[in-house]
Design a protein around this motif. Structure first.
Motif, short mmCIF file in Angstrom:
data_model
loop_
_atom_site.label_atom_id
_atom_site.label_comp_id
_atom_site.label_asym_id
_atom_site.label_seq_id
_atom_site.Cartn_x
_atom_site.Cartn_y
_atom_site.Cartn_z
N ARG A 19 0.83 -1.19 -0.04
CA ARG A 19 0.08 0.22 0.08
C ARG A 19 0.75 1.12 -0.08
O ARG A 19 0.59 2.19 -0.73
N LEU A 20 1.97 1.16 0.86
CA LEU A 20 2.68 2.47 0.81
C LEU A 20 3.59 2.72 -0.48
O LEU A 20 3.81 3.81 -0.94
N ALA A 21 4.17 1.65 -0.85
CA ALA A 21 4.76 1.51 -2.29
C ALA A 21 3.84 2.20 -3.41
O ALA A 21 4.44 3.11 -3.97
N ALA A 22 2.54 1.60 -3.52
CA ALA A 22 1.73 2.17 -4.34
C ALA A 22 1.39 3.55 -4.11
O ALA A 22 1.34 4.29 -5.22
N GLU A 23 1.24 3.98 -2.83
CA GLU A 23 0.95 5.50 -2.48
C GLU A 23 2.11 6.52 -2.98
O GLU A 23 1.90 7.43 -3.73
N GLU A 24 3.24 6.05 -2.77
CA GLU A 24 4.56 6.67 -2.98
C GLU A 24 4.42 6.97 -4.59
O GLU A 24 5.23 7.77 -5.09
N GLY A 25 4.04 5.73 -5.41
CA GLY A 25 4.18 5.98 -6.96
C GLY A 25 2.88 6.43 -7.59
O GLY A 25 2.81 6.50 -8.56
N GLY A 26 2.00 7.06 -6.66
CA GLY A 26 0.57 7.52 -7.24
C GLY A 26 -0.21 6.73 -7.84
O GLY A 26 -1.07 7.19 -8.37
N GLN A 27 -0.19 5.50 -7.35
CA GLN A 27 -1.08 4.59 -7.92
C GLN A 27 -1.99 3.91 -6.73
O GLN A 27 -1.52 4.11 -5.60
N ASP A 28 -2.95 3.22 -7.05
CA ASP A 28 -3.80 2.77 -6.29
C ASP A 28 -3.30 1.18 -6.10
O ASP A 28 -2.29 0.88 -7.06
N VAL A 29 -3.38 0.68 -5.04
CA VAL A 29 -3.11 -0.72 -4.69
C VAL A 29 -3.11 -1.87 -6.15
O VAL A 29 -2.28 -2.51 -6.60
N SER A 30 -4.48 -1.63 -6.65
CA SER A 30 -4.70 -2.65 -7.67
C SER A 30 -4.04 -2.52 -8.97
O SER A 30 -3.15 -3.05 -9.54
N ALA A 31 -3.67 -1.07 -9.27
CA ALA A 31 -2.55 -0.92 -10.49
C ALA A 31 -1.32 -1.11 -10.06
O ALA A 31 -0.73 -1.62 -11.01
N PHE A 32 -0.93 -0.67 -8.77
CA PHE A 32 0.66 -1.08 -8.53
C PHE A 32 0.67 -2.76 -8.54
O PHE A 32 1.69 -3.13 -9.29
N VAL A 33 -0.09 -3.48 -8.03
CA VAL A 33 0.14 -4.99 -8.14
C VAL A 33 -0.02 -5.54 -9.36
O VAL A 33 0.67 -6.27 -9.86
N VAL A 34 -0.82 -4.99 -10.47
CA VAL A 34 -1.00 -5.21 -11.74
C VAL A 34 0.32 -5.08 -12.42
O VAL A 34 0.91 -6.00 -13.06
N ALA A 35 0.68 -3.81 -12.23
CA ALA A 35 1.98 -3.49 -12.93
C ALA A 35 3.11 -4.31 -12.37
O ALA A 35 4.12 -4.61 -13.41
N ALA A 36 3.30 -4.51 -11.11
CA ALA A 36 4.33 -5.43 -10.83
C ALA A 36 4.49 -6.91 -11.18
O ALA A 36 5.36 -7.49 -11.71
N ALA A 37 2.92 -7.57 -11.29
CA ALA A 37 2.71 -8.66 -11.62
C ALA A 37 3.20 -8.94 -13.23
O ALA A 37 3.87 -9.91 -13.80
N LEU A 38 2.71 -8.08 -14.05
CA LEU A 38 3.07 -8.09 -15.35
C LEU A 38 4.52 -7.82 -15.64
O LEU A 38 4.85 -8.47 -16.83
N THR A 39 5.28 -7.00 -14.81
CA THR A 39 6.60 -6.88 -15.15
C THR A 39 7.08 -8.16 -15.05
O THR A 39 8.05 -8.59 -15.53
#
Length: 105
Positions: A19-39
């Motif tokens: 949650r903190l990493a997503a927030e720091e990147g200006g993303q919601d948790v779903s977008a952050f997790v999707v981006a990380a998983a796709l990477t």
């Protein structure tokens, strides 16, 4: 586009870090997790592709090995021993060439 929901279970500290990493990147948790998983998925696909030639060569060698008549070394005629050594040398040369091309890329 239709969305699909995937549920995951996390430890509380893991969820907070994400949650903190997503927030720091200006993303919601779903977008952050999707981006990380796709990477990670792309990384694994590239690894699999880089080993595709080797995997195919291994599969072909294993298939050929199943069809060969394996005589003991003492029973193998001299010509057969020479042929086997030549094939092993050729396989090693092909593997070295593949490694060389991969390292050059």
């Amino acid at each position: 586009m239709a969305k699909t929901r995937i549920s995951i279970s996390l430890e509380l500290d893991q969820a907070e870090r994400i949650r903190l990493a997503a927030e720091e990147g200006g993303q919601d948790v779903s977008a952050f997790v999707v981006a990380a998983a796709l990477t990670e998925a792309v990384r694994r696909e590239r690894i699999a592709a880089s080993f595709a030639d080797i995997d195919a060569a291994i599969a072909a060698a294993e298939a050929e090995a199943e069809s060969l008549d394996w005589t003991s070394a003492s029973d193998a005629p001299t010509e057969e021993s020479v042929r086997i050594r030549e094939q092993v040398a050729a396989a090693r040369a092909r593997a070295a060439a593949i490694r060389s091309r991969r390292n050059a890329a």
